[in-house]
Scaffold this motif. Structure first.
Motif, mmCIF file in Angstrom:
data_model
loop_
_atom_site.group_PDB
_atom_site.id
_atom_site.type_symbol
_atom_site.label_atom_id
_atom_site.label_comp_id
_atom_site.label_asym_id
_atom_site.label_seq_id
_atom_site.Cartn_x
_atom_site.Cartn_y
_atom_site.Cartn_z
ATOM 1 N N ILE A 147 37.658 44.070 52.106
ATOM 2 C CA ILE A 147 37.497 45.364 52.769
ATOM 3 C C ILE A 147 38.799 45.691 53.493
ATOM 4 C CG2 ILE A 147 36.296 46.706 54.546
ATOM 5 C CD1 ILE A 147 33.785 45.172 54.015
ATOM 6 N N ASN A 148 39.305 46.876 53.253
ATOM 7 C CA ASN A 148 40.480 47.371 53.972
ATOM 8 C C ASN A 148 40.159 48.794 54.426
ATOM 9 O OD1 ASN A 148 42.913 48.277 54.939
ATOM 10 N ND2 ASN A 148 44.117 47.739 53.120
ATOM 11 N N SER A 149 40.013 48.983 55.722
ATOM 12 C CA SER A 149 39.598 50.298 56.228
ATOM 13 C C SER A 149 40.621 51.386 55.936
ATOM 14 C CB SER A 149 39.352 50.232 57.740
ATOM 15 O OG SER A 149 40.566 50.035 58.447
ATOM 16 N N ALA A 150 41.863 50.970 55.634
ATOM 17 C CA ALA A 150 42.932 51.954 55.381
ATOM 18 C C ALA A 150 42.994 52.402 53.925
ATOM 19 C CB ALA A 150 44.279 51.366 55.801
ATOM 20 N N GLU A 151 42.101 51.871 53.068
ATOM 21 C CA GLU A 151 42.114 52.262 51.658
ATOM 22 C C GLU A 151 41.638 53.704 51.480
ATOM 23 O OE1 GLU A 151 40.011 49.760 48.974
ATOM 24 O OE2 GLU A 151 41.153 47.980 49.519
ATOM 25 N N SER A 152 42.055 54.302 50.374
ATOM 26 C CA SER A 152 41.708 55.700 50.104
ATOM 27 C C SER A 152 40.202 55.917 49.973
ATOM 28 C CB SER A 152 42.417 56.184 48.840
ATOM 29 O OG SER A 152 42.075 55.351 47.732
ATOM 30 N N ALA A 153 39.490 54.885 49.509
ATOM 31 C CA ALA A 153 38.029 55.015 49.376
ATOM 32 C C ALA A 153 37.370 55.318 50.711
ATOM 33 C CB ALA A 153 37.431 53.741 48.783
ATOM 34 N N TRP A 154 38.009 54.867 51.784
ATOM 35 C CA TRP A 154 37.467 55.077 53.130
ATOM 36 C C TRP A 154 38.270 56.130 53.883
ATOM 37 C CZ3 TRP A 154 33.482 52.776 51.636
ATOM 38 C CH2 TRP A 154 33.502 51.529 51.030
ATOM 39 N N GLY A 155 39.001 56.960 53.174
ATOM 40 C CA GLY A 155 39.720 58.046 53.819
ATOM 41 C C GLY A 155 41.095 57.682 54.323
ATOM 42 N N GLY A 156 41.596 56.490 53.952
ATOM 43 C CA GLY A 156 42.935 56.069 54.361
ATOM 44 C C GLY A 156 43.968 56.348 53.289
ATOM 45 N N LYS A 157 45.156 55.765 53.459
ATOM 46 C CA LYS A 157 46.256 56.037 52.541
ATOM 47 C C LYS A 157 46.771 54.791 51.828
ATOM 48 C CE LYS A 157 47.803 59.951 55.363
ATOM 49 N NZ LYS A 157 48.900 60.521 56.197
ATOM 50 N N ALA A 158 46.184 53.638 52.115
ATOM 51 C CA ALA A 158 46.692 52.391 51.537
ATOM 52 C C ALA A 158 46.142 52.174 50.135
ATOM 53 C CB ALA A 158 46.329 51.208 52.434
ATOM 54 N N GLU A 159 46.916 51.428 49.319
ATOM 55 C CA GLU A 159 46.474 51.044 47.980
ATOM 56 C C GLU A 159 45.596 49.804 48.079
ATOM 57 O OE1 GLU A 159 47.113 52.713 45.138
ATOM 58 O OE2 GLU A 159 48.046 54.218 46.439
ATOM 59 N N LYS A 160 44.713 49.634 47.129
ATOM 60 C CA LYS A 160 43.841 48.470 47.105
ATOM 61 C C LYS A 160 44.644 47.219 46.837
ATOM 62 C CE LYS A 160 39.459 46.863 45.112
ATOM 63 N NZ LYS A 160 38.717 46.886 46.372
ATOM 64 N N GLU A 161 44.422 46.178 47.635
ATOM 65 C CA GLU A 161 45.136 44.907 47.485
ATOM 66 C C GLU A 161 44.400 44.063 46.454
ATOM 67 O OE1 GLU A 161 48.207 42.552 48.021
ATOM 68 O OE2 GLU A 161 47.964 43.979 49.664
ATOM 69 N N SER A 162 45.059 43.766 45.342
ATOM 70 C CA SER A 162 44.384 43.034 44.270
ATOM 71 C C SER A 162 44.802 41.565 44.185
ATOM 72 C CB SER A 162 44.649 43.715 42.922
ATOM 73 O OG SER A 162 46.037 43.824 42.686
ATOM 74 N N ALA A 163 46.024 41.259 44.580
ATOM 75 C CA ALA A 163 46.519 39.878 44.456
ATOM 76 C C ALA A 163 45.992 39.009 45.597
ATOM 77 C CB ALA A 163 48.046 39.887 44.459
ATOM 78 N N ASN A 164 45.885 37.703 45.330
ATOM 79 C CA ASN A 164 45.524 36.769 46.387
ATOM 80 C C ASN A 164 46.646 36.688 47.413
ATOM 81 O OD1 ASN A 164 43.133 36.270 45.142
ATOM 82 N ND2 ASN A 164 43.699 34.257 44.330
#
Length: 612
Positions: A576-593
């Protein structure tokens, strides 16, 4: 344990009538006046300890009645279970045996599973009734909450009130739908898998329609409260006042199938006796639970930071199940808003947030600058589930002059981060109606008294309370219907993209709390906490079960580079990253470990799951 005495009007089909019982120790004569087309006077017999009782076959469900004391004073029943018109007029006999309950398989939820949603019946829905709440239950199910906490519904004057001005503790507010409406709501909640917590007030009575003094010494001048003389829990005749309120609690649990009671401001329940009223209340509700095969929960509100409320009786405590925990709210609120007025002056430092997570009470035997005295005890060893936490509630919002919600005080990004601090803490989380989507309407203080002198006194008192905040705008008139209407929820998230994103984020956090093994039974011994005061980043690591969760909360307005524990080749995955676009933020989804460092956006939160 004291012997309890039934009070009020109890209809019994077996007895073919209604038994009336009232405590009036100073009266020489007591009668019941049945308000039939042809009024009927029913004399009552005096029994031990000042109780008066009698049976009338003419009194059936729907019959209205009053008590007449010494042929002079006519009053509604102090234990009235329904006031169909006003607080000043006749009570009505009701029948608890006739409701068609369908919740026989409902056994309640354990406290550690509670995700509470506090609501005010009058402003939660457009209808402002119990039926209005029922119509929204599917939304609450969808959100994921499994318990609603209803602000007080004891009968008050008029139709608009927070509920803390109730004067008939046994009577369900007529404008909300009365006793039948509340039963329908509880039944519907249980069918939906939702527990019901009812807020009850045992520390004072409201000002309008309070006729208890006409019947007996319900109050004592031994103590002063903000509301006048204290209720009599330890002075002469106090056994019968205690009986009055214990019977009230038992009624809600037994006859209305309520799951838990929230006890308002227990620090204003004054009792120096050998067995405190709260201890006796817990004993009696536990006994009822054993009889019914259910477990009832008692939750106290207190500002004393005192573990005595929760400690078992063998440790000198009262044995209550949980209490509201203000320190956590204050620690969060001061850090994210910068407000330090009033009681907030005792908070505002980053270490307060860390201490609130590690040891619970921040003031655990420390000097409070605000109170000018030492307060609190150590709650480190008390299980986290016994503390209810929130970032907003009716008090913290409604006791602001303009009733602003956190929505108006912090950024959209910070709203999401604060949600994580509540829902991912080890404590029992509680949301305040509308916060899940960022409701913008305020929650103001409102009343609808009919006594003009009282109305003016309330206006004057509130203005005096907020005289230092005149610069913030015009003071909302508590008596105005507009003040009440402005406090209603809009439920407009389906038409507002950002509100919908926030609500979906709450859903995600609630689902994580319900499903993550590390959060199955969160507690203080099963987590690591570190507050980086310089970076303003909180590390909260839940290690109760694998895979562990590392929660990061950036409370600063700057991007932060955070170093993680990478010993023994440990790596993490962002879930979960609150800054992701899915939640209205501007960050890209972090996929790598992630093995060493990660960037946390300003005012954002991250949940990392340990990779096996």
């Amino acid at each position: 344990m004291a012997i309890l005495r039934e009070i009020g009007a109890h209809f019994s089909p077996d007895k073919q009538g209604t038994v009336f019982t009232v405590w009036a120790p100073n009266a020489e004569k007591v009668e019941v006046l049945l308000h039939k087309p042809e009024p009927i006077q029913v004399p009552l017999q005096r029994e031990a300890m000042g109780y008066w009782t009698g049976l009338s076959e003419f009194a059936t469900p729907g019959t209205r009645y009053t008590f007449t004391l010494d042929d002079e004073t006519e009053r509604p029943d102090p234990a009235s279970q329904f006031q169909p018109t006003t607080v000043h007029e006749a009570s009505e006999v009701i029948d608890h045996t006739s409701f068609n309950w369908t919740d026989r398989n409902w056994k309640g939820l354990p406290l550690e599973q509670y995700i509470i949603y506090e609501l005010h019946v009058g402003t939660f829905s457009e209808e402002g009734t119990f039926e209005g709440v029922i119509s929204k239950l599917t939304e609450l199910q969808d959100l994921g909450v499994n318990a609603i906490e209803i602000m007080p519904v004891a009968q008050f004057a008029g139709s608009r009130n927070w509920g803390y001005d109730g004067v008939y503790p046994f009577a369900t507010q007529n404008s909300y739908g009365g006793p039948e409406g509340l039963k329908k709501l509880v039944n519907a909640c249980h069918e939906a898998g939702i527990a019901v917590v009812l807020d009850v007030v045992y520390n004072h009575m409201g000002p309008e329609g309070n006729y208890l003094n006409d019947f007996g010494p319900y109050f004592t001048d031994k103590y002063n409260t903000p509301w006048g003389n204290a209720l009599n829990f330890d002075d002469a005749h106090s056994d019968h006042v205690r009986n009055f309120f214990i019977q009230n609690a038992l009624m809600w649990l037994r006859d209305f199938h309520i799951d838990a009671l929230r006890l308002d401001a227990v620090h204003a329940i004054y009792d120096t006796g050998a067995r405190h009223f709260l201890q006796e209340l817990k004993e009696q509700t536990s006994l009822l639970g054993k009889q019914l095969g259910r477990e009832f929960i008692l939750i106290a509100e207190s500002d004393q930071s005192d573990v005595r409320l929760l400690n078992p009786t063998e440790k000198g405590g009262y044995g209550l199940d949980a209490q509201w925990f203000d320190d956590y709210h204050h620690a969060i609120h001061t850090l994210v808003t910068g407000e330090l007025e009033g009681y907030y002056e005792d908070f505002g430092k980053p270490e307060h947030l860390q201490k609130a997570l590690q040891h619970t009470f921040v003031y655990n035997g420390l000097y409070s600058e605000h109170r000018k005295r030492t307060i609190g005890s150590d709650a480190t060893d008390v299980p986290a589930k016994q503390f209810v936490v929130c970032s907003q509630n009716h008090d913290q919002v409604g006791n602001r002059m303009l009733g602003e919600r956190l929505t108006e005080l912090v950024s959209f990004e910070m709203l999401k981060t604060v949600a994580g601090l509540i829902l991912l803490s080890p404590y029992t989380p509680m949301l305040f109606m509308g916060e899940e989507y960022g409701e913008k309407n305020p929650f103001l203080y409102f009343v609808s008294h009919t006594d003009e002198e009282l109305v003016e006194a309330v206006r004057k008192g509130r203005k005096e309370e907020f005289k230092y905040f005149a610069h913030k705008g015009e003071f909302p008139d508590p008596q105005s219907e507009e003040t009440f209407n402005r406090s209603k929820l809009t439920h407009g998230y389906t038409q507002n993209e950002q509100q919908n994103q926030l609500r979906n984020f709450y859903k995600e956090l609630i689902n994580l709390r319900k499903t993550a093994p590390a959060l199955a039974k969160p507690d203080k011994p099963h987590m690591h906490v570190q507050m980086d005061a310089e970076q303003m980043v909180l590390h909260l690591v839940h290690v109760g079960a694998e895979p562990s969760l590392h929660c990061l909360f950036n409370l600063s307005q700057e991007e932060r580079e955070v170093t993680l524990d990478s010993s023994q080749g440990q790596s993490w995955r962002a879930i979960i990253n609150s800054a992701e676009s899915a939640w209205g933020g501007k960050a890209e989804k972090e996929s790598a470990n992630i093995t060493s460092t990660i960037t946390v956006q300003p005012e954002a939160m991250l949940v990392l799951q340990k990779v096996k």
